[in-house]
Design an enzyme around this catalytic site. Structure first.
Site, PDB file in Angstrom:
ATOM      1  N   GLY A   7       8.111  -8.060  -6.630  1.00  0.00           N
ATOM      2  CA  GLY A   7       7.568  -7.282  -5.594  1.00  0.00           C
ATOM      3  C   GLY A   7       5.945  -7.605  -4.888  1.00  0.00           C
ATOM      4  O   GLY A   7       4.844  -6.819  -5.087  1.00  0.00           O
TER       5      GLY A   7
ATOM      6  N   SER B 164       5.269  -8.775  -1.698  1.00  0.00           N
ATOM      7  CA  SER B 164       5.414  -8.730  -0.552  1.00  0.00           C
ATOM      8  C   SER B 164       4.073  -7.991   0.130  1.00  0.00           C
ATOM      9  O   SER B 164       3.600  -8.077   1.090  1.00  0.00           O
ATOM     10  CB  SER B 164       7.338  -8.440  -0.158  1.00  0.00           C
ATOM     11  OG  SER B 164       6.957  -7.294  -0.977  1.00  0.00           O
ATOM     12  N   ARG B 165       3.933  -7.239  -0.905  1.00  0.00           N
ATOM     13  CA  ARG B 165       3.019  -6.450  -0.225  1.00  0.00           C
ATOM     14  C   ARG B 165       2.375  -6.107  -1.364  1.00  0.00           C
ATOM     15  O   ARG B 165       2.200  -5.672  -2.622  1.00  0.00           O
ATOM     16  CB  ARG B 165       4.047  -4.420  -0.097  1.00  0.00           C
ATOM     17  CG  ARG B 165       4.870  -4.844   0.943  1.00  0.00           C
ATOM     18  CD  ARG B 165       5.559  -3.662   1.839  1.00  0.00           C
ATOM     19  NE  ARG B 165       6.183  -3.665   1.903  1.00  0.00           N
ATOM     20  CZ  ARG B 165       6.006  -1.854   0.368  1.00  0.00           C
ATOM     21  NH1 ARG B 165       5.007  -1.568   0.331  1.00  0.00           N
ATOM     22  NH2 ARG B 165       6.802  -0.905  -0.064  1.00  0.00           N
TER      23      ARG B 165
ATOM     24  N   VAL C 291      14.864  -5.240  -8.296  1.00  0.00           N
ATOM     25  CA  VAL C 291      14.502  -5.818  -9.548  1.00  0.00           C
ATOM     26  C   VAL C 291      15.329  -5.172 -10.792  1.00  0.00           C
ATOM     27  O   VAL C 291      15.405  -5.256 -11.583  1.00  0.00           O
ATOM     28  CB  VAL C 291      12.886  -6.020 -10.421  1.00  0.00           C
ATOM     29  CG1 VAL C 291      12.604  -7.336  -9.213  1.00  0.00           C
ATOM     30  CG2 VAL C 291      12.280  -4.285 -10.177  1.00  0.00           C
TER      31      VAL C 291
ATOM     32  N   ASN D  10       5.162  -6.455 -11.247  1.00  0.00           N
ATOM     33  CA  ASN D  10       4.370  -5.844 -10.156  1.00  0.00           C
ATOM     34  C   ASN D  10       5.545  -4.517 -10.009  1.00  0.00           C
ATOM     35  O   ASN D  10       5.331  -4.045  -9.364  1.00  0.00           O
ATOM     36  CB  ASN D  10       3.603  -6.407  -9.811  1.00  0.00           C
ATOM     37  CG  ASN D  10       2.580  -5.660  -8.653  1.00  0.00           C
ATOM     38  OD1 ASN D  10       2.131  -5.057  -8.196  1.00  0.00           O
ATOM     39  ND2 ASN D  10       3.953  -5.439  -7.397  1.00  0.00           N
TER      40      ASN D  10
ATOM     41  N   SER E 290       0.048   2.313 -15.051  1.00  0.00           N
ATOM     42  CA  SER E 290      -1.163   2.844 -14.033  1.00  0.00           C
ATOM     43  C   SER E 290      -1.655   3.588 -15.163  1.00  0.00           C
ATOM     44  O   SER E 290      -1.386   3.670 -16.572  1.00  0.00           O
ATOM     45  CB  SER E 290      -0.188   4.130 -13.864  1.00  0.00           C
ATOM     46  OG  SER E 290      -0.811   4.928 -12.390  1.00  0.00           O
TER      47      SER E 290
ATOM     48  N   TYR F 182       7.571   9.178 -12.894  1.00  0.00           N
ATOM     49  CA  TYR F 182       6.169   8.126 -12.547  1.00  0.00           C
ATOM     50  C   TYR F 182       5.510   8.078 -14.039  1.00  0.00           C
ATOM     51  O   TYR F 182       5.922   6.731 -14.418  1.00  0.00           O
ATOM     52  CB  TYR F 182       5.257   8.238 -11.192  1.00  0.00           C
ATOM     53  CG  TYR F 182       5.081   6.887 -11.184  1.00  0.00           C
ATOM     54  CD1 TYR F 182       5.014   5.686 -10.397  1.00  0.00           C
ATOM     55  CD2 TYR F 182       3.356   7.148 -10.714  1.00  0.00           C
ATOM     56  CE1 TYR F 182       4.223   4.773 -10.108  1.00  0.00           C
ATOM     57  CE2 TYR F 182       1.956   5.924 -10.711  1.00  0.00           C
ATOM     58  CZ  TYR F 182       2.995   5.040 -10.412  1.00  0.00           C
ATOM     59  OH  TYR F 182       1.569   3.537 -10.430  1.00  0.00           O
TER      60      TYR F 182
ATOM     61  N   ALA G 183       5.542   9.086 -16.914  1.00  0.00           N
ATOM     62  CA  ALA G 183       6.688   8.502 -18.547  1.00  0.00           C
ATOM     63  C   ALA G 183       6.939   7.359 -17.819  1.00  0.00           C
ATOM     64  O   ALA G 183       7.061   6.474 -18.646  1.00  0.00           O
ATOM     65  CB  ALA G 183       7.584   9.568 -18.275  1.00  0.00           C
TER      66      ALA G 183
ATOM     67  N   ILE H  66      -5.600   2.545  -5.809  1.00  0.00           N
ATOM     68  CA  ILE H  66      -5.715   1.399  -4.782  1.00  0.00           C
ATOM     69  C   ILE H  66      -5.045   1.635  -3.461  1.00  0.00           C
ATOM     70  O   ILE H  66      -3.710   2.527  -2.703  1.00  0.00           O
ATOM     71  CB  ILE H  66      -5.026   0.193  -6.397  1.00  0.00           C
ATOM     72  CG1 ILE H  66      -4.782   0.023  -7.452  1.00  0.00           C
ATOM     73  CG2 ILE H  66      -5.112  -1.236  -4.853  1.00  0.00           C
ATOM     74  CD1 ILE H  66      -6.722   0.353  -7.986  1.00  0.00           C
TER      75      ILE H  66
HETATM   76  P1  NAP Z   1       2.933  -0.770  -2.938  1.00  0.00           P
HETATM   77  O1  NAP Z   1       2.002  -1.028  -1.925  1.00  0.00           O
HETATM   78  O2  NAP Z   1       4.210   0.425  -2.197  1.00  0.00           O
HETATM   79  O3  NAP Z   1       5.004  -2.534  -3.002  1.00  0.00           O
HETATM   80  C1  NAP Z   1       5.023  -1.713  -3.316  1.00  0.00           C
HETATM   81  C2  NAP Z   1       6.368  -3.423  -4.278  1.00  0.00           C
HETATM   82  O4  NAP Z   1       7.488  -2.953  -5.232  1.00  0.00           O
HETATM   83  C3  NAP Z   1       6.954  -4.177  -2.790  1.00  0.00           C
HETATM   84  O5  NAP Z   1       6.173  -5.427  -2.436  1.00  0.00           O
HETATM   85  C4  NAP Z   1       8.395  -3.842  -3.091  1.00  0.00           C
HETATM   86  O6  NAP Z   1       9.513  -4.919  -1.909  1.00  0.00           O
HETATM   87  C5  NAP Z   1       8.059  -3.694  -4.186  1.00  0.00           C
HETATM   88  N1  NAP Z   1       9.247  -3.250  -4.973  1.00  0.00           N
HETATM   89  C6  NAP Z   1       8.847  -1.809  -4.700  1.00  0.00           C
HETATM   90  N2  NAP Z   1      10.721  -1.302  -5.289  1.00  0.00           N
HETATM   91  C7  NAP Z   1      11.359  -2.712  -5.814  1.00  0.00           C
HETATM   92  C8  NAP Z   1      12.391  -3.030  -6.472  1.00  0.00           C
HETATM   93  N3  NAP Z   1      13.546  -2.324  -6.583  1.00  0.00           N
HETATM   94  N4  NAP Z   1      12.719  -4.455  -6.604  1.00  0.00           N
HETATM   95  C9  NAP Z   1      11.885  -5.614  -6.087  1.00  0.00           C
HETATM   96  N5  NAP Z   1      10.144  -5.201  -5.448  1.00  0.00           N
HETATM   97  C10 NAP Z   1      10.533  -3.613  -5.344  1.00  0.00           C
HETATM   98  O7  NAP Z   1       2.448  -0.378  -3.935  1.00  0.00           O
HETATM   99  P2  NAP Z   1       1.275  -0.843  -5.157  1.00  0.00           P
HETATM  100  O8  NAP Z   1       0.951  -0.192  -4.504  1.00  0.00           O
HETATM  101  O9  NAP Z   1       1.310  -2.275  -4.596  1.00  0.00           O
HETATM  102  O10 NAP Z   1       1.719  -0.858  -7.182  1.00  0.00           O
HETATM  103  C11 NAP Z   1       2.372  -1.624  -7.257  1.00  0.00           C
HETATM  104  C12 NAP Z   1       1.858  -1.825  -8.513  1.00  0.00           C
HETATM  105  O11 NAP Z   1       1.253  -1.044  -9.181  1.00  0.00           O
HETATM  106  C13 NAP Z   1       3.284  -0.247  -8.770  1.00  0.00           C
HETATM  107  O12 NAP Z   1       4.059  -0.377 -10.133  1.00  0.00           O
HETATM  108  C14 NAP Z   1       2.278   0.529  -8.396  1.00  0.00           C
HETATM  109  O13 NAP Z   1       3.581   1.366  -9.406  1.00  0.00           O
HETATM  110  C15 NAP Z   1       1.338   0.345  -8.939  1.00  0.00           C
HETATM  111  N6  NAP Z   1      -0.051   1.309  -9.051  1.00  0.00           N
HETATM  112  C16 NAP Z   1      -0.471   1.077  -7.810  1.00  0.00           C
HETATM  113  C17 NAP Z   1      -1.355   2.222  -7.971  1.00  0.00           C
HETATM  114  C18 NAP Z   1      -1.810   2.723  -6.329  1.00  0.00           C
HETATM  115  O14 NAP Z   1      -2.665   3.240  -6.635  1.00  0.00           O
HETATM  116  N7  NAP Z   1      -1.149   2.530  -5.659  1.00  0.00           N
HETATM  117  C19 NAP Z   1      -1.302   2.572  -9.298  1.00  0.00           C
HETATM  118  C20 NAP Z   1      -1.656   2.240 -10.550  1.00  0.00           C
HETATM  119  C21 NAP Z   1      -0.578   1.676 -10.332  1.00  0.00           C
HETATM  120  P3  NAP Z   1       9.947  -4.910  -0.842  1.00  0.00           P
HETATM  121  O15 NAP Z   1       8.564  -4.163   0.185  1.00  0.00           O
HETATM  122  O16 NAP Z   1      10.516  -5.769  -0.777  1.00  0.00           O
HETATM  123  O17 NAP Z   1      10.788  -3.497  -1.365  1.00  0.00           O
END
Ligand code: NAP
Length: 244
Positions: free
Chosen positions: A9, A11-12, A61, A87, A139, A152, A154, A185
């Site tokens: 993940g 890419s973003r 993944v 991630n 998280s 989420y 769990a 975030i």
């Molecule tokens: P995001 O901006 O929505 O990005 C999610 C990333 O995961 C994207 O690069 C997406 O890739 C990738 N992804 C999703 N499903 C996938 C799959 N089946 N196979 C491969 N890649 C996949 O989310 P983020 O906020 O950066 O979150 C990153 C991590 O941090 C996650 O595990 C999330 O649960 C955790 N987190 C986030 C927060 C928050 O507040 N943002 C807080 C706690 C934990 P594509 O776009 O290429 O599909």
């Protein structure tokens, strides 16, 4: 030792910021993506400016065959993976009584099975070379639980158990396994929240701000560094003090 990092993940959001931080620190970077091909290619172009190798690799993944094939392609292009950052993740809000079996399974398939798939695919080489770093992105909700996010929470709690158990199993192989537990975030994952909800979350964060992807990237990078070589099985909360 730097070597090659695979960021799932990448890419973003947090993964993208982690890719930048690792490239800046001298790692070659494999950026995994699922849907965002263009974003992944763009970030790889930017990473190359740091004088490291960077390539984008598509794989869902949650699908073992796609992960195995991706690992082979990464090894051909960038060499053995020394650091794995699990991630990739999805989030979703729903009343517990509205969570379907399909929603539950997808949540665990991406957030938990994805980490299992990637860790199992990279571990043989890490064990062979007696070196490796695995960093899982959980998280704060995996620690404290979030209302309307039972699946989420769990799944993210499962990643913490995964981290601790795998750390015990791989310690003698020179592999550390740690976990970062981000707070709120500023990424696409929270784009569905209203401005009012974000304000409330900000007010509940002792440092008085929403976190940035870079805040989390630094915590991930720390676990990969030599400075963290005696630290394993740990959960580092990077949440501005939200969960105390
Ligand atoms: P995001 O901006 O929505 O990005 C999610 C990333 O995961 C994207 O690069 C997406 O890739 C990738 N992804 C999703 N499903 C996938 C799959 N089946 N196979 C491969 N890649 C996949 O989310 P983020 O906020 O950066 O979150 C990153 C991590 O941090 C996650 O595990 C999330 O649960 C955790 N987190 C986030 C927060 C928050 O507040 N943002 C807080 C706690 C934990 P594509 O776009 O290429 O599909």
């Amino acid at each position: 030792m730097n070597g090659t990092v695979l960021i799932t993940g990448g890419s973003r959001g947090i993964g993208r910021a982690a890719a930048k931080a690792f490239a800046k620190a001298g790692y070659d970077v494999a950026v995994n993506y699922n849907n965002s091909a263009k974003a992944a290619e763009t970030i790889c172009g930017e990473l190359s400016d740091h004088g490291v190798k960077a390539s984008a690799f598509k794989a869902d993944v949650s699908v073992r065959a796609e992960v195995d094939e991706m690992i082979l392609r990464i090894k051909e292009k960038l060499g053995n993976i020394t650091v794995l950052v699990n991630n990739a993740g999805i989030g979703e809000q729903a009343l517990f009584t509205d969570i379907s079996e399909e929603m539950w399974d997808r949540m665990f398939a991406v957030n938990v099975k994805g980490a299992f798939n990637c860790a199992q695919a990279v571990l043989p080489d890490m064990i062979h070379s007696k070196y490796g770093r695995i960093i899982n992105v959980s998280s704060m909700w995996g620690i404290s639980g979030a209302s309307c996010e039972v699946h989420y929470s769990a799944a993210k709690a499962a990643l913490i158990g995964f981290t601790k158990a795998l750390a015990k199993e791989e310690g003698l192989s020179g592999i550390t396994v740690n976990c970062v537990a981000p707070g709120v975030i500023d990424t696409d994952m929270n784009a569905r929240l209203s401005a009012q909800d974000m304000e409330i979350l900000k007010e509940n964060t002792p440092v008085g701000r929403i976190g940035t992807p870079e805040d989390i990237a630094e915590a991930i990078l720390f676990f990969a560094s030599e400075k963290a070589s005696f630290i394993t099985g740990q959960v580092l909360s990077a949440d501005g003090g939200f969960i105390l």
